[in-house]
Design an enzyme around this catalytic site. Structure first.
Site, PDB file in Angstrom:
ATOM      1  N   ASP A   1       1.082  -1.099   0.002  1.00  0.00           N
ATOM      2  CA  ASP A   1       0.011  -0.024   0.016  1.00  0.00           C
ATOM      3  C   ASP A   1       0.688   1.134   0.031  1.00  0.00           C
ATOM      4  OD1 ASP A   1       0.957  -0.244   2.641  1.00  0.00           O
ATOM      5  OD2 ASP A   1      -0.920  -0.150   3.641  1.00  0.00           O
TER       6      ASP A   1
ATOM      7  N   ASP B   1      -2.783  -2.082   6.577  1.00  0.00           N
ATOM      8  CA  ASP B   1      -3.047  -1.496   7.954  1.00  0.00           C
ATOM      9  C   ASP B   1      -4.390  -1.604   8.403  1.00  0.00           C
ATOM     10  OD1 ASP B   1      -4.017   0.583   6.343  1.00  0.00           O
ATOM     11  OD2 ASP B   1      -2.167   1.861   6.820  1.00  0.00           O
TER      12      ASP B   1
ATOM     13  N   ASP C   1      -7.929  -4.322   4.861  1.00  0.00           N
ATOM     14  CA  ASP C   1      -6.687  -5.289   4.073  1.00  0.00           C
ATOM     15  C   ASP C   1      -6.824  -6.747   4.585  1.00  0.00           C
ATOM     16  OD1 ASP C   1      -5.490  -3.023   2.794  1.00  0.00           O
ATOM     17  OD2 ASP C   1      -5.179  -2.149   4.767  1.00  0.00           O
TER      18      ASP C   1
END
Length: 938
Positions: free
Chosen positions: A375, A679, A683
């Protein structure tokens, strides 16, 4: 005093009653009993706390409360003592058989030769067994302590709590009944309690109930249970029960904690060990049969096959001990030990490098990774966000310092500024609070903090704006919708409602029909205005800024908290550009990944232009790579995805499902070993799907951390590269050890078998073979499995999913070195007496001692050669690995003691300096031979 004692007892009894009553209310979801006690506010009064200010800061009162209600910890299973590991090591079947041999040897030896001469052989085997047992037990015990320390690190969780009127971060272990805890998406509920206030709270109770459907929690059903997770929304909760009195604590009390399952490599190596063990067993049986046949033939020729004496019985027993010891040597029990040692060593060192490994298998898996799906926010960037540009009321401004904020404020119409501040301070998941030191502190995600800081810089006051209106409903940011919303009730008669929306610029802008112009007037959003705002978004994104759009709408016809927040008909207030700088060292780390054959892909929810700008800056997006948006990716057919996915380097505006789909295709269709960073709660699906999930430790939610295999504690991409390096180090170290061990196995088997067949005796006794087994198993694992990583590891291609563990390079080194060692020992057996001019009755013992000594030094120098499987320079960095040096030194020292001082037990005798020199030289010659072998192409 008596009255005081009675008062204390009554107080304790009252608190005990309250504790039990609270437990039954929350666990049983007993609404009737809750109402009887006056609802949540009534429970708060009985717990002597305030739902606004929390518990008062009185150290004595807090201590007494802890004594009465207990601490928020679950009972842990007691650590196993060292002697338990000794007991387990003694249960090894081959060692038990050898112990029986030792016992019989002692009985027969003492009966025939008396004490102490007759006990030497038996005591030698016993001493060897105990050495093996204690070294194995010590190794296992140290590992258990190491894993316990790591487990403690895993359980360190902090949470936002209000105490004495101040919001602060606290360890979940310090929570007490009466504490007011703030929960947000992704948090784990830290204890049993009651909902006080909040919005749109959905709780995942699957860990307790097994039900996958989330439960809505609110004022009607305010029950929150420890161990469950916040799936959506945010709230304040009142803690009622902690620790073992919670429902989760009671459940934990009924379960025994299991250890880590075997890693894939351990399973694979256990299979290798089983095959080698069977081969060893076959050779042991044949060796025993050949030796016994030799004895029987000899006795037949002598005509004494009917008469057996104690000496011949002892000889038969020695043959059996040799056969059993061949099995001991052949069974490479050091293989799983090497994996565990290497992984445990890597886990401890990775902790120092800010990576907490939650599952053992993650270390070795990361070494095979071929793709990293990262990410953006907080991993590639610093996650320290500030608003640097804005387009409010169709006017673009830079707002990097106080003077520029003053210019913006002076240009804004009062009504527009009021709307902007109302939107900023009410449509937010963050808060502005006063710390214990009296300083203003902004709480919330980095994005929320940046927006709130922007509002404060424009002269806004958080509490004043919050008190000016009534917050009716708040929908937290949703990664699927890419926006968040709020409904406020305006002051005055009629209770007018207003909706505020904030989120991805192009999505919120698409829901707008009007815009506030430079004069503060609300006008229709025509084509020219749309083009101007879209161009502004693209300009901000092209400068690597994260863009958010703020909008509002007057809600007609009233609004109920159960109604959905409107998704269209908004008026655009403005757009902000948030700067999140790229972390130092990320570009270099991405380059290291590319050199190591690891593809790096960015998957983000941001605008595609922002994502592309950041990706180019990091070196992720190259000229032949593709950047794609999630909605476009979703529309592609399977055939198109097959062609597209290998080229995707950036995916913007992605949903959790997009990330999951990309990872799944990379793993299954393209056979990549995929590492995924994340995070947030959203996810979790991708982290679960990946071969290795990497959660961000600081910014990450508890749900993301629980779904991950490794927690990156400093949220830094460079740490991910370090994890990959350690993973490769683990894999290579175990390969080095396997190469070393298989060489010893091959030579020990062939030497004893061939010698038994050709001469009718074995040159290596049971005690000697046990010592060799110690060198190659436990000590070899310690020496080779703890090599630290070097930068050269990241200059070779990853192994991937289908790579062979025992490579052609390893077979070349194993067979070449084995051939040399076998040749030398065979030559010594055949011509040793002539070469060393040995004569007399002691000559056989001296020759066997030289053979044993030469064989051990062959392993010592082969251990050094095994440090590098392809490189000729095996001494590079050797002094950096103190474990290797200590193990090598200890092996040589103990070998000298065995030869010179323990001859009676080990069937060895004193050697001259010439014989010692020859033994060491024979071992050393193996090193240049190993270097020559490395030049042979395979």
């Amino acid at each position: 005093q008596e009255k005081l004692r009675i008062a204390v007892l009554v107080s304790k009894a009252a608190f005990q009653f309250i504790s039990n009553e609270l437990g039954s209310i929350v666990e049983g979801h007993d609404v009737k009993k809750l109402r009887f006690h006056g609802g949540v506010s009534g429970i708060a009064r009985k717990l002597c706390t305030s739902t606004n200010d929390g518990l008062p800061k009185d150290a004595d009162a807090l201590r007494r409360r802890q004594e009465l209600f207990g601490i928020n910890k679950f009972a842990e299973s007691e650590s196993r003592s060292f002697w338990v590991f000794v007991w387990e090591a003694l249960h090894d079947m081959t060692l038990m058989i050898l112990a029986v041999c030792a016992f019989v040897s002692l009985i027969v030896g003492i009966a025939t030769e008396g004490w102490p001469k007759g006990a030497h052989d038996g005591l030698g085997i016993v001493a060897s067994i105990m050495l093996v047992v204690f070294v194995t037990a010590t190794s296992d015990y140290r590992q258990s302590l190491q894993f316990k320390d790591l487990d403690k690190e895993k359980k360190k969780i902090s949470i936002q709590v209000t105490r004495n009127g101040f919001r602060q971060k606290m360890s979940i272990y310090d929570l007490l009944p009466g504490d007011i805890v703030h929960l947000a998406i992704g948090d784990q509920v830290p204890a049993d309690g009651l909902f006080v206030s909040g919005f749109s709270v959905l709780i995942d109770e699957s860990s307790l109930t097994g039900e996958s459907e989330p439960v809505m929690v609110g004022s009607e059903t305010p029950f929150l249970l420890s161990g469950t997770k916040v799936q959506d929304g945010s709230c304040k909760m009142l803690i009622t029960t902690v620790g073992m009195r919670t429902q989760w604590g009671k459940l934990m009390a009924t379960l025994s904690e299991g250890g880590d399952d075997e890693t894939p490599l351990q399973v694979k190596l256990n299979g290798v060990a089983t095959i080698i063990g069977k081969i060893g067993l076959f050779f042991a049986v044949i060796t025993f049969a050949v030796l016994v046949q030799g004895l029987l033939v000899r006795k037949w020729k002598d005509g004494s096959h009917v008469d057996w004496n104690a000496e011949e019985a002892m000889e038969m027993l020695e043959y059996f001990a040799i056969a059993v010891t061949i099995v001991v040597v052949a069974v490479p029990e050091g293989l799983p030990l090497a994996v565990t040692l290497s992984l445990a060593f890597a886990m401890k060192k990775m902790m120092n490098d800010k990576a907490l490994v939650r599952h053992l298998a993650a270390c070795e898996t990361m070494g095979s990774a071929t793709t990293i799906c990262s990410d953006k926010t907080g991993t590639l960037t610093t996650n320290h966000m500030t608003v640097v540009k804005s387009c409010i009321c169709m006017s673009v401004h830079e707002v990097g310092n106080p003077s520029k904020f003053a210019n913006l404020k002076s240009e804004l119409h009062d009504s527009a500024l009021k709307l902007l501040l109302q939107s900023i301070f009410n449509n937010t998941g963050g808060e502005v609070v006063m710390s214990k030191e009296g300083k203003r502190e902004i709480l919330g995600t980095p994005t929320e903090a940046a927006i709130l800081e922007f509002g404060l810089s424009l002269g806004g006051e958080f509490q004043a704006e919050r008190e000016a209106v009534k917050l009716v409903k708040l929908e937290p940011f949703n990664s699927t919708k890419k926006r968040m919303g709020a409904i406020v009730e305006l002051p005055g008669e009629g209770g007018r409602m207003r909706a505020h929306s904030k989120g991805a610029s192009e999505i919120v802008l698409a829901s707008c029909e009007k815009v506030i112009n430079a004069k503060g007037e609300i006008v229709a959003l025509d084509d020219s205005s749309v083009k101007f705002l879209q161009a502004t978004i693209d300009q901000f994104a092209g400068e690597a800024l994260r863009t958010l759009c703020l909008a509002y709408k007057e809600v007609q016809g009233g609004f109920s908290p159960n109604d959905a927040i409107p998704e269209s008909g908004y008026t655009c207030i403005g757009i902000v550009g948030i700067k999140d700088p790229v972390r130092p060292g990320v570009k270099e780390s991405v380059a290291v990944c590319h050199a190591a054959g690891i593809a790096v892909r960015m998957v983000t929810g941001d605008n595609i232009n922002t994502a592309k700008a950041i990706a180019r800056e990091c070196g992720i997006l190259t000229s032949d790579g593709i950047a794609i948006e999630g909605p476009v990716f979703r529309e592609k057919s399977q055939a198109e995805l097959l062609e597209l996915i290998p080229k995707i380097q950036v995916m913007a505006r992605s949903s959790p499902l997009d990330k999951h789909t990309l990872v799944k295709h990379l793993r299954t269709t393209f056979d990549d070993v995929v590492a995924v960073t994340g995070d947030g709660t959203n996810d979790a699906p991708a982290l679960h799907e990946a071969d290795i999930g990497l959660a961000m430790g600081i910014a990450g939610t508890e749900v993301a951390k629980e779904s991950a295999d490794v927690i990156i504690l400093d949220d830094n991409f460079s740490t991910i590269v370090t994890v990959a390096k350690w993973g490769r180090s683990v894999y290579i170290n175990i390969q080095k050890f396997v190469q070393f061990q298989l060489t010893v196995n091959v030579v020990a088997l062939v030497v004893n078998f061939s010698s038994a067949c050709m001469t009718g005796s074995a040159p290596l006794t049971a005690v000697q073979l046990l010592w060799v087994n110690m060198i190659m198993d436990t000590l070899g694992a310690l020496a080779l499995a703890t090599e630290p990583p070097n930068n050269e590891l990241m200059k070779r291609a990853p192994v991937g999913r289908k790579g062979h563990f025992i490579t052609n390079v390893m077979w070349r080194n194993i067979l070449g070195q084995s051939f040399y060692q076998f040749l030398i020992i065979w030559k010594l057996q055949a011509s040793g007496k002539l070469m060393f001019e040995l004569e007399g009755p002691n000559s056989d013992l001296v020759l066997n001692t030289i053979i044993f000594n030469s064989f051990v030094f062959c392993q010592v120098f082969n251990e050094i050669s095994s440090r590098e499987m392809e490189s000729i320079n095996v001494f590079r960095g050797i002094m950096n690995n103190y474990v290797f040096v200590m193990v090598l030194g200890a092996t040589v020292a103990f070998q000298i003691i065995i030869i010179e001082l323990l001859g009676t037990f080990a069937n060895t005798t004193h050697l001259t300096s010439h014989q010692w020199g020859a033994s060491v030289l024979i071992g050393f010659i193996g090193m240049p031979i190993a270097a020559i072998l490395k030049m042979v192409p395979v």
